[in-house]
Write an enzyme that holds these catalytic residues in place. Structure first.
Site, PDB file in Angstrom:
ATOM      1  N   ASP A   1      36.642 -66.401-103.542  1.00  0.00           N
ATOM      2  CA  ASP A   1      36.938 -66.887-102.198  1.00  0.00           C
ATOM      3  C   ASP A   1      35.649 -67.145-101.416  1.00  0.00           C
ATOM      4  O   ASP A   1      35.533 -68.144-100.710  1.00  0.00           O
ATOM      5  CB  ASP A   1      37.856 -65.923-101.441  1.00  0.00           C
ATOM      6  CG  ASP A   1      37.523 -64.460-101.672  1.00  0.00           C
ATOM      7  OD1 ASP A   1      36.563 -64.156-102.413  1.00  0.00           O
ATOM      8  OD2 ASP A   1      38.233 -63.607-101.115  1.00  0.00           O
TER       9      ASP A   1
ATOM     10  N   LYS B   1      36.986 -62.407-109.420  1.00  0.00           N
ATOM     11  CA  LYS B   1      37.729 -61.691-108.364  1.00  0.00           C
ATOM     12  C   LYS B   1      37.832 -60.226-108.771  1.00  0.00           C
ATOM     13  O   LYS B   1      38.910 -59.636-108.849  1.00  0.00           O
ATOM     14  CB  LYS B   1      39.109 -62.330-108.176  1.00  0.00           C
ATOM     15  CG  LYS B   1      39.841 -61.882-106.912  1.00  0.00           C
ATOM     16  CD  LYS B   1      39.129 -62.247-105.628  1.00  0.00           C
ATOM     17  CE  LYS B   1      39.970 -61.828-104.409  1.00  0.00           C
ATOM     18  NZ  LYS B   1      39.214 -61.974-103.154  1.00  0.00           N
TER      19      LYS B   1
ATOM     20  N   TYR C   1      46.161 -70.220-117.799  1.00  0.00           N
ATOM     21  CA  TYR C   1      46.822 -71.425-118.290  1.00  0.00           C
ATOM     22  C   TYR C   1      47.369 -71.248-119.703  1.00  0.00           C
ATOM     23  O   TYR C   1      48.219 -72.023-120.143  1.00  0.00           O
ATOM     24  CB  TYR C   1      45.859 -72.611-118.270  1.00  0.00           C
ATOM     25  CG  TYR C   1      45.454 -73.070-116.889  1.00  0.00           C
ATOM     26  CD1 TYR C   1      46.083 -72.578-115.750  1.00  0.00           C
ATOM     27  CD2 TYR C   1      44.440 -73.996-116.711  1.00  0.00           C
ATOM     28  CE1 TYR C   1      45.716 -72.984-114.496  1.00  0.00           C
ATOM     29  CE2 TYR C   1      44.063 -74.417-115.449  1.00  0.00           C
ATOM     30  CZ  TYR C   1      44.702 -73.908-114.340  1.00  0.00           C
ATOM     31  OH  TYR C   1      44.329 -74.318-113.083  1.00  0.00           O
TER      32      TYR C   1
ATOM     33  N   ASP D   1      37.137 -79.188-108.329  1.00  0.00           N
ATOM     34  CA  ASP D   1      37.759 -80.218-107.500  1.00  0.00           C
ATOM     35  C   ASP D   1      37.268 -80.126-106.062  1.00  0.00           C
ATOM     36  O   ASP D   1      37.055 -81.146-105.391  1.00  0.00           O
ATOM     37  CB  ASP D   1      39.281 -80.091-107.545  1.00  0.00           C
ATOM     38  CG  ASP D   1      39.888 -80.764-108.771  1.00  0.00           C
ATOM     39  OD1 ASP D   1      39.113 -81.130-109.675  1.00  0.00           O
ATOM     40  OD2 ASP D   1      41.116 -80.909-108.830  1.00  0.00           O
TER      41      ASP D   1
ATOM     42  N   ASP E   1      38.862 -74.745-112.330  1.00  0.00           N
ATOM     43  CA  ASP E   1      39.665 -75.924-112.015  1.00  0.00           C
ATOM     44  C   ASP E   1      39.631 -76.193-110.514  1.00  0.00           C
ATOM     45  O   ASP E   1      39.398 -77.329-110.062  1.00  0.00           O
ATOM     46  CB  ASP E   1      41.099 -75.676-112.493  1.00  0.00           C
ATOM     47  CG  ASP E   1      41.950 -76.930-112.523  1.00  0.00           C
ATOM     48  OD1 ASP E   1      41.455 -78.006-112.149  1.00  0.00           O
ATOM     49  OD2 ASP E   1      43.123 -76.824-112.919  1.00  0.00           O
TER      50      ASP E   1
END
Length: 350
Positions: free
Chosen positions: A222, A190, A140, A250, A246
């Site tokens: 994942d 990852k 970001y 959620d 993020d």
């Protein structure tokens, strides 16, 4: 004690839920003998409409000297036509960076499994986890970024970058949080694909010996996304980077029943920033039907983390729990109660 708070109601339902949180803070201050001082400032879309910038100078000055900031929500689809760099939502990224608020704490606790839940109660009852998300680095914020022409084609570019210092400081927050809870820390990355994640895993593993009471494990993002919905109960503290955090937080909100239940705290070098995880929901703004519980719980986190008032924070959380276990529920949980009615129930429990 004095409780000086800068309040940024923001956009959409932000003013609705912040008003509710202020009512609860006023009741707590009265009950425990504190003095609440609230300074309200425009921020994000509403500030852009009034001043042409999402982060006006007077708001910036108030936040720079604040011990605690309570934020409602940011975002208004009317501003989506603006270039990305000028959108008022970017004020939130700028605020986090100005505060040095590199650690985002997002607790998810299953208090009650409702009929509207997609989960069987036996699969998620008792789940209680904390996501520690790195907040001021990663994709970001990484440079270079942007949209440009290359060989006659438009190309979008973002950079995923972490340095050792950024990883170490967020990892320490997560290790310490795990030490105060069940002593289990899962670092999510990852590392099988991304060099930034390989460095992340190396640095986090290198700190583990400093926290002998915490068991550290690693998991690819994942698989973590799958395991959170398959069986969230083994999770205690999850440490991860900005984008992964993020997304996972959620996803995990569905465990609790709604984004309208999830608070967050962003802490680091300066004042703490406290905000509900949900967005601005402009379609229901001003209608008095928004769920205020995430904002109220964010206020509880503020009392504990910025002011050290654990009893006061616990009182609010107990009141929120009592509300969720009662017969009257907000609309996002299948009930019919509006913002004021839910807030009144919390106040009565207090």
């Amino acid at each position: 004690m004095d409780l000086p708070i800068v309040c940024l109601p923001g956009d959409g339902i932000g003013p609705d839920v912040v008003d509710a949180a202020e009512r609860v803070l006023e009741r707590v201050a009265e009950r425990f003998g504190h003095r609440l001082h609230v300074e309200r400032r425009d921020f994000a879309g509403v500030a852009w409409d009034r001043t042409g910038t999402g982060f006006p100078d007077e708001t910036r000055a108030a936040c720079a000297g604040a011990q605690a900031i309570l934020l409602g929500a940011v975002g208004d689809p009317r501003h989506d036509v603006l270039p990305a760099a000028e959108r008022p939502e970017r004020a939130l990224l700028e605020l986090r960076r100005m505060l040095g608020a590199y650690a985002n704490l997002r607790p998810i606790k299953v208090i009650r499994v409702l009929d509207s839940s997609p989960f069987r109660p036996a699969a998620i009852e008792g789940a209680d986890l904390l996501i520690v998300r790195e907040l001021t680095g990663g994709i970001y914020y990484g440079e270079p970024r942007g949209i440009r022409e290359e060989d006659g084609r438009r190309v979008g570019i973002n950079t995923l970058r972490y340095d050792v210092r950024e990883i170490e400081r967020i990892a320490r927050v997560a290790f310490e949080a795990a030490g105060r809870r069940r002593g289990l820390l899962l670092s999510v990355d990852k590392a099988n694909v991304l060099e930034s994640s390989q460095l992340w895993r190396e640095v986090v593993a290198g700190l583990a010996s400093n926290y002998p009471d915490v068991r550290l494990d690693h998991m690819y993002v994942d698989r973590a996304a799958m395991e959170i919905v398959r069986d969230p109960r083994p999770f205690d503290v999850i440490l991860t980077g900005n984008m992964f955090g993020d997304i996972l937080s959620d996803e995990a909100s569905v465990l609790a029943g709604s984004l309208g239940l999830l608070p967050s705290a962003s802490v680091g070098a300066g004042g703490g920033l406290y905000e509900p995880v949900h967005g601005s929901a402009p379609d229901i703004a001003g209608q008095g039907i928004a769920n205020p519980l995430a904002a109220i719980s964010s206020a509880a986190m503020m009392l504990e983390l910025s002011f050290g008032l654990k009893d006061e924070a616990a009182a609010i959380e107990a009141a929120v729990t009592a509300c969720l276990r009662g017969d009257v529920l907000p609309r996002d949980l299948g009930g019919t109660a509006g913002t004021t009615e839910i807030t009144d129930i919390v106040l009565a429990a207090l």
